[in-house]
Each structure stands twice: as C-alpha cells, then as structure tokens.
Design an enzyme around this catalytic site. Structure first.
Site, PDB file in Angstrom:
ATOM      1  CE  LYS A   5      -3.271   2.536   3.012  1.00  0.00           C
ATOM      2  NZ  LYS A   5      -4.154   2.483   4.209  1.00  0.00           N
ATOM      3  CG  ASP A  51      -5.566   7.778   4.835  1.00  0.00           C
ATOM      4  OD1 ASP A  51      -6.505   8.446   4.344  1.00  0.00           O
ATOM      5  OD2 ASP A  51      -5.729   6.738   5.501  1.00  0.00           O
ATOM      6  CE  LYS A  72      -6.457   8.431   8.352  1.00  0.00           C
ATOM      7  NZ  LYS A  72      -7.075   7.330   9.084  1.00  0.00           N
ATOM      8  CG  ASP A 127      -1.964   5.093   4.988  1.00  0.00           C
ATOM      9  OD1 ASP A 127      -1.802   4.030   5.612  1.00  0.00           O
ATOM     10  OD2 ASP A 127      -3.061   5.444   4.508  1.00  0.00           O
ATOM     11  CG  ASP A 187      -9.823   7.287   7.093  1.00  0.00           C
ATOM     12  OD1 ASP A 187      -8.780   7.272   6.416  1.00  0.00           O
ATOM     13  OD2 ASP A 187      -9.840   7.433   8.334  1.00  0.00           O
ATOM     14  CD  GLU A 197      -6.857   5.189   2.650  1.00  0.00           C
ATOM     15  OE1 GLU A 197      -7.787   5.311   3.453  1.00  0.00           O
ATOM     16  OE2 GLU A 197      -5.708   4.861   2.995  1.00  0.00           O
ATOM     17  NE  ARG A 241     -10.849  -1.278   4.136  1.00  0.00           N
ATOM     18  CZ  ARG A 241     -11.373  -1.555   5.315  1.00  0.00           C
ATOM     19  NH1 ARG A 241     -12.507  -2.216   5.410  1.00  0.00           N
ATOM     20  NH2 ARG A 241     -10.783  -1.185   6.439  1.00  0.00           N
TER      21      ARG A 241
HETATM   22  N1  BES Z   1      -4.302   4.351   7.013  1.00  0.00           N
HETATM   23  C1  BES Z   1      -5.417   4.048   7.805  1.00  0.00           C
HETATM   24  C2  BES Z   1      -5.133   3.008   8.881  1.00  0.00           C
HETATM   25  C3  BES Z   1      -4.294   3.471  10.045  1.00  0.00           C
HETATM   26  C4  BES Z   1      -4.875   4.129  11.104  1.00  0.00           C
HETATM   27  C5  BES Z   1      -2.977   3.166  10.084  1.00  0.00           C
HETATM   28  C6  BES Z   1      -4.105   4.507  12.178  1.00  0.00           C
HETATM   29  C7  BES Z   1      -2.199   3.532  11.166  1.00  0.00           C
HETATM   30  C8  BES Z   1      -2.765   4.199  12.213  1.00  0.00           C
HETATM   31  C9  BES Z   1      -6.559   3.469   6.949  1.00  0.00           C
HETATM   32  O1  BES Z   1      -6.639   3.960   5.677  1.00  0.00           O
HETATM   33  C10 BES Z   1      -7.818   3.816   7.658  1.00  0.00           C
HETATM   34  O2  BES Z   1      -8.076   4.971   7.800  1.00  0.00           O
HETATM   35  N2  BES Z   1      -8.555   2.811   8.090  1.00  0.00           N
HETATM   36  C11 BES Z   1      -9.736   3.016   8.828  1.00  0.00           C
HETATM   37  C12 BES Z   1     -10.777   2.017   8.344  1.00  0.00           C
HETATM   38  C13 BES Z   1     -12.150   2.287   8.862  1.00  0.00           C
HETATM   39  C14 BES Z   1     -12.710   3.540   8.250  1.00  0.00           C
HETATM   40  C15 BES Z   1     -13.019   1.101   8.531  1.00  0.00           C
HETATM   41  C16 BES Z   1      -9.447   2.815  10.316  1.00  0.00           C
HETATM   42  O3  BES Z   1      -8.691   1.913  10.660  1.00  0.00           O
HETATM   43  O4  BES Z   1      -9.944   3.582  11.107  1.00  0.00           O
HETATM   44 ZN    ZN Z   2      -4.814   4.616   4.831  1.00  0.00          ZN
HETATM   45 ZN    ZN Z   3      -7.690   5.797   5.581  1.00  0.00          ZN
END
Ligand code: BES
Ligand code: ZN
Ligand code: ZN
Length: 484
Positions: free
Chosen positions: A250, A255, A262, A273, A332, A334, A336
């Site tokens: 990824k 992000d 966020k 990210d 968010d 994204e 996946r």
């Molecule tokens: N890049 C983030 C995941 C992340 C969060 C990595 C905190 C490291 C620290 C990812 O894109 C994301 O935002 N995932 C969300 C998914 C949710 C919206 C289902 C998450 O984990 O909150």
């Molecule tokens: Zn992300």
């Molecule tokens: Zn995200």
C-alpha cells in the site's frame, strides 16, 4: 558508511574504535596486539546491552568498546543486532571515523545468522534522516571493518544488503508527504531498476489504469491534485526460476481520510501510510544483490487520499477491475480500494505462485496487537506459517488473525456487490478489511500483512524505534524470498 571485511588472521589496521562483543561470564577476547587495562577487562560483566569504553594502552586501536550479550548458552541474533547498533551509535557520539568489530569465537555454529545480524544492526543503527536540516549534522563514522571467521563474514555481507534495504525503506517512510508523493515513489522505483540488470520496472499511469478498469484504485486519487500510479517491479534471477512470487505494498503517500476526514491530532503520521509500498521498494533495493533463486514481482499502488470537489463521496459506487462493484461508505477505508485493483492485477496478469500484501490498513490492528506484532491473514495456511517463521528469524514478529465466512458476509453491499467497511457493531476491523481483500485474489495463495502498528512508533530496539519509521517488512520479505 563503507563496510569492509577481514579475517581474524589479518592484522588489525589503525582504527578509532575497536568493538568486541562478549557474553556474560566470559572475558572479552581482544586481538593480540591491542592491550587495555587488565582491571577493566576482567571487571566487564557482559550483561545484555552493557557497554564499556576504555582507552587502549597499546596497539592499532585508539579506544576499545566492550558490549555485553548477556547470558545463555546460545547468543541470539537480536542481541547481536542491538549490540552492533549500540556500537555505531556510540561511535557516532564520540566522533569516531572508523570502527573495527573484532568477532572472535562468538558461536561458530550460528556464525552466518549472527554475522547477518551484526551488519544489519550496524547499518540500521547508523540510519538518520538528515535531508531536511538547513545545517545538517556531519556524519563522522565513515569506515567499518568486520574482522571475523569466513562463515561470519559471509552472513555479514548479507546483513549489509538486508540492512541496506531496511534503511532505504525508512528514508522513504520518514520523508514528509510533500517530498514523497506518488510521483516520487515512481522515481525511487525507476532508480532501483536502473541500478540492476536483473530488475525491471513498468509504470501504469491513470490512463492505463482506466483502460484496465481499475475504478476502485482511481476513486482514491480523484480528490488529489497528484495522479496515482501502479508501480510494477520485476526481479528475475540469473538462472530461470521455478517459482514466482509477488509482493504488493500500500503506497498512500498521505491519508487525510478524504471526505470522511480524519481528526487533526497526529494526522501528520499519515505520511507513513505508504509504508507497505516502502517495504516492497526496500526489498527490491536488496533483491538483486542477494540474488535469490525465485522470480519476484513487486506492485505498489500509490496515491494520495485528499479532499476536493471531485473527491469520492461516502455512498459512491465504484467498479474494480475484476468487475465487482463497491459502495464506498467511508472514504478513509481507502487502502483496501487501491489494493483491490493491485491484487486483481497480480492474480490476472502476473499469476504468481503466491502473493503477499503489506499495508498500514487498519487502526484496529494496533488495538489487537500493538506496535510489536504485525497481523497476518489470508487463504493459505502454509504461506501464513512461512511468514510467521520468517518473523521469528528476523525479529519482525508476525501473528495470525482470522478471516471467517462471517467477516466475508459482513462486507457484502446493499446497493453494490461489496461495501468498503464492516457493519456497525461487527468490530474485528482488521479481519473485515482482510475479508474485503479476499474478493480480489482469485485462487492465488495469498497472505495479507497489516503493518499499521509496526510500521512506525514501535519501542526502541537500538537499531530502530521511537516515533520514526521501522522499515518493517523488508527483512521479512527478503527472508521469505530467500527460502523459496
Ligand atoms: N491508514 C489508515 C489506517 C491506520 C490508522 C494506520 C491509524 C495507522 C494508524 C486506513 O486507511 C484507515 O483509515 N482505516 C480506517 C478504516 C475504517 C474507516 C473502517 C481505520 O482503521 O480507522
Ligand atoms: Zn490509509
Ligand atoms: Zn484511511
């Protein structure tokens, strides 16, 4: 930092600092012509990470640094890795320009792995990001000599390469998002391919991705002024390989969360990210030099996730290249979305015998496993087990998490085939994310590594840690590739 290798029979050349590693209860073994105070020598305890400087009375070394390896019948690689990192850090603090590691009879049975650990520790411990200071600190340490047995040296040469791959990834990770954009990731990939006749690169731009129907990946970059790319690196060994594997990372260079934005606190950390992509590039940086007998493909879908009038909106529906439609209920989630098209591309076009993706995919994995363990899941138990094993070898620990049918059902959409987040109240955010990805791998044996906890912010291990990037995944992938 230039590393050179010498045998124990060779003369110790003039050095600012001579380093010896020594286990508890054993007297540190120095070269014949280096003398230090007998009192200092016999009083050294050898406890793990114990470090003792002393001036040399005579011989080619200015000073001597003894580092403890603790007790136990067998010295372990992680202790050696940390000891070497402590040594180079201390050398740098004292403005030493040259260091000689004198490694006499550590544990000859494990000489190869210990040698690899030593140079990994030295290379990784010396890493610092100095690129963005107007008056950068001068790096004093220029020359490292490793004087050891033939087997130890052989391992050490590999460690120089694997450690080099790790710090390559860390520089990409730690570089701020305005200096490490998708186009910069592309430039780094091109540089890697330019440096080796065994590595080639193909870059798919947005136009080409559109032709391939990668509507899921392209929905993520719509809100950014920076175009997305799909980087495809290929490593082919000198003789034709029997097996073909694929790494997918990824590469979200920033992000913001998109329209599902966020919170501001620690949003700056989202420059990390792209850590999965950095790990893939770091592994390719090292692959050509390691020359494993396996064909390796590396895919890095790279994009920003930003907010703009043309950004994808919650509820929008997009179509991935395997024909599946996805309701983007949360912009968010994204990672996946970009991985979906990359995995489908690997399955359809590359057709590997196994593929492994790495992604800072979910905050949930940090809750489940913290910062010291990477979560692994997938559709192939032997592949998952192989990664757990490589995690043990490299000290990049990997822990299995489940994907069950319930998680797959939970990702089914109401309007489209799939939705990009699990149902309210389902929990298990890392497993539902994995379940989503499982729709894009076809029948290819596949494992997914969620590195959101381990990519940065891990505890200090001397050779990595603190708030900085860890380069996690590079040494793990290389260990896996070499065992193929
Ligand atoms: N890049 C983030 C995941 C992340 C969060 C990595 C905190 C490291 C620290 C990812 O894109 C994301 O935002 N995932 C969300 C998914 C949710 C919206 C289902 C998450 O984990 O909150
Ligand atoms: Zn992300
Ligand atoms: Zn995200």
């Amino acid at each position: 930092m230039k590393i050179s290798y010498k045998t124990l029979a060779g003369k110790v050349t003039k050095t600012d600092l001579l380093v010896v590693l020594s286990a508890k209860g054993k007297k540190p073994k120095l070269p014949k012509d280096v003398t230090i105070s007998e009192k200092v020598l016999s009083s050294f305890g050898g406890k793990t990470r114990e470090a003792r400087f002393t001036d040399a009375i005579d011989g080619p070394a200015e000073r001597v640094l003894m580092i403890g390896l603790g007790e136990g019948k067998e010295v372990d690689p992680e202790t050696v890795r940390r000891a070497a990192a402590i040594a180079v850090k201390k050398a740098e603090k004292t403005d030493a320009e040259s260091v000689t590691f004198w490694v006499d009879s550590l544990d000859e049975k494990q000489a190869g792995v210990l040698g690899q650990a030593l140079t990994e520790g030295a290379v990784m411990g010396a890493y610092q990001l100095n690129d963005f200071k107007s008056d950068p600190k001068k790096i004093s340490l220029k020359k490292v000599v490793i004087q050891a047995s033939a087997d130890f040296k052989k391992g050490a040469k590999r460690g120089e390469i694997t450690g080099g791959g790790n710090v390559f990834a860390r520089r990409l990770q730690d570089t701020p998002a305005n200096k490490m954009r998708p186009r910069d990731m592309v430039a780094e990939a091109r540089k890697i391919a330019k440096g080796s006749s065994k590595v080639s690169v193909k870059i798919l731009d947005e136009k080409e991705m559109e032709k391939l129907g990668m509507g899921s990946l392209l929905s993520v970059s719509r809100g950014s002024s920076e175009p997305a790319y799909l980087i495809h690196l290929t490593y082919k060994p000198a003789k034709k390989a029997k097996r073909k594997i694929c790494f997918v990372g990824k590469g979200l260079t920033f992000d913001s969360g998109g329209i599902s934005i966020k919170p501001s606190a620690r949003m700056d950390e989202m420059k990390y990210d792209m850590s999965g992509g950095a790990a893939v590039l770091g592994a390719f940086h090292a692959l050509a030099a390691l020359d494993p007998d396996v064909e390796v493909h590396g895919l890095v879908p790279t994009s920003e996730n930003m907010v703009d009038a043309s950004a994808v909106k919650p509820g929008d529906i997009v179509t991935a290249s395997n024909g599946m439609t996805i309701e983007v209920l949360n912009t968010d989630a994204e990672g996946r979305l970009i991985l979906a098209d990359a995995l489908a591309y690997a399955d359809k076009t590359i057709k590997p015998d196994a593929m492994i993706d790495l992604a800072t995919l979910t905050g949930a994995v940090v809750v489940a496993l913290g910062h010291e363990l990477t979560g692994v899941m997938g559709n192939d138990e032997p592949l998952i087990q192989a990664l757990v094993d490589s995690g043990k070898t490299t000290s990049e620990a990997v822990w299995p998490l489940p994907i069950i049918d319930f998680h797959k059902q939970d990702m089914k959409g109401a309007v489209g085939d799939l939705k990009n987040i699990g149902g309210a109240g389902t929990g298990a955010g890392s497993s539902t994310a994995g379940a989503f990805l499982s729709n894009f791998v076809g029948k290819t044996p596949w494992a997914h590594l969620d590195i959101a906890g381990t990519a940065w912010g891990a505890t200090d291990r001397d050779y990595q840690g603190g708030s900085w990037g860890t380069g996690v995944g590079v040494r793990l992938l290389l260990d896996y590739a070499e065992k193929q």
